[in-house]
Design an enzyme around this catalytic site. Structure first.
Site, PDB file in Angstrom:
ATOM      1  CE  LYS A 141      -3.549   0.408  17.319  1.00 23.31           C
ATOM      2  NZ  LYS A 141      -2.744   0.095  18.515  1.00 23.31           N
ATOM      3  N   PRO A 142      -6.494   4.922  14.416  1.00 19.76           N
ATOM      4  CG  PRO A 142      -6.581   7.224  14.833  1.00 19.76           C
ATOM      5  CD  PRO A 142      -6.808   5.897  15.492  1.00 19.76           C
ATOM      6  CG  ASP A 167      -2.492  -4.990  13.634  1.00 25.84           C
ATOM      7  OD1 ASP A 167      -2.558  -6.217  13.775  1.00 25.84           O
ATOM      8  OD2 ASP A 167      -1.900  -4.241  14.429  1.00 25.84           O
ATOM      9  CB  VAL A 173      -0.938   0.021   1.230  1.00 26.56           C
ATOM     10  CG1 VAL A 173      -1.785   1.289   1.211  1.00 26.56           C
ATOM     11  CG2 VAL A 173      -1.826  -1.211   1.248  1.00 26.56           C
ATOM     12  CG  ASP A 190      -5.975  -2.654  18.304  1.00 25.46           C
ATOM     13  OD1 ASP A 190      -6.295  -1.699  19.039  1.00 25.46           O
ATOM     14  OD2 ASP A 190      -4.796  -2.942  18.041  1.00 25.46           O
ATOM     15  CG  ASN A 215      -4.225  -1.052  13.675  1.00 28.86           C
ATOM     16  OD1 ASN A 215      -3.006  -1.063  13.487  1.00 28.86           O
ATOM     17  ND2 ASN A 215      -4.789  -1.569  14.748  1.00 28.86           N
TER      18      ASN A 215
END
Length: 214
Positions: free
Chosen positions: A56-57, A73, A12, A54, A59
Site C-alpha cells: 500500500k502507499p 514493512d 531513507v 500488505d 509501505n
C-alpha cells in the site's frame, strides 16, 4: 558501554507514497518511473518466493534525492519457509479478494494491490492497472515484469498516437493551404480571360495590337 545485539536499519531520506498522493497530483512521467521501480522490486521479491501481502502507499518510500522507490514493512510477508504468517492479512482497500477470503495466495495477490496503487497515482496508466484487477487471479498479469511492460507499452502507444495526430493535423493544414492557393490561381486565370468591352476575347485584342493579320 556495549549496546549488545542490534539491528542496523537503512535510513531513507524521503517520504512515503501516501504523503505524495495527498499532495499535488503525481505527473505521468514521475508516476511511470515509480511504477516501473515498484515492478522491479516486486519482481525481485517474487522470484525469491516472498509475497508482501500488505502492499500500500504507506509501505512504499520515495527518496527525496532521485525519487527512488523502496518497499518497507515486511511484517506480514509470506514465504514458503514462514508458516507462521499464513493467516489472512493486509489492508482491506488494497488487499486482493483471495487474501481477504483467506484463500490460497501467490504473487498475483501483490499485483492486485499494485493495480490499486497505480490507479491512485495517475489515470494515464489505468490500462496497465486494469490487468492487475481481475477478481479471478488467473486472468491477471502473471508477473510484475508483465505489468512493467504494459506500463512502458502505454507510454509508447500514447507517443505514437500523438505523433499520428500531429501528422494528420499537419497534412490537413497543408491540404487547406494547397486548396486556398489553387482557388486564388483559378480566380487569377478567370480575371485574365474576361471578355473585352467589344465582347471579343482579350487574346484577340492582343493580336490586333501586334499588327498581325486578322
Amino acid at each position: 558501554p556495549s549496546l549488545g545485539n542490534c539491528i542496523v536499519m537503512d535510513w531513507v531520506d524521503g517520504c512515503n507514497l501516501e504523503r505524495l498522493l495527498s499532495g499535488e497530483k503525481i505527473g505521468k512521467k514521475l508516476a511511470g518511473k515509480l511504477i516501473c521501480e515498484l515492478c522491479d522490486a516486486l519482481d525481485y521479491m517474487h522470484r525469491k518466493q516472498i509475497i508482501h501481502r500488505d502492499l500500500k502507499p504507506e509501505n512504499i518510500l520515495v527518496t527525496y534525492n532521485g525519487n527512488n522507490v523502496k518497499i518497507i514493512d515486511f511484517g506480514l510477508s509470506d514465504a514458503d519457509s514462514y508458516y507462521l504468517f499464513k493467516a489472512p492479512a493486509g489492508t482491506r482497500v488494497y488487499a486482493s479478494p483471495e487474501l481477504m477470503a483467506g484463500d490460497a495466495i501467490d504473487s498475483r495477490s501483490d499485483l492486485w494491490s499494485l493495480g490499486m496503487i497505480i490507479n491512485e497515482m495517475n489515470a494515464y496508466y489505468r490500462h496497465a492497472a486494469s490487468g492487475c484487477l481481475y477478481r479471478n487471479k488467473d486472468k491477471r498479469y502473471a508477473t510484475a515484469a508483465d505489468v512493467k511492460n504494459a506500463v512502458m507499452r502505454t507510454g509508447r502507444r500514447k507517443t505514437v498516437i500523438s505523433a499520428v495526430c500531429i501528422l494528420a493535423v499537419a497534412l490537413a493544414l497543408a491540404g487547406i493551404w494547397w486548396l486556398a492557393a489553387n482557388v486564388r490561381l483559378t480566380v487569377g486565370v478567370q480575371e485574365t480571360v474576361l471578355p473585352a468591352e467589344n465582347d471579343e476575347p482579350a487574346v484577340q485584342q492582343d493580336t490586333y495590337a501586334t499588327g498581325m493579320p486578322e
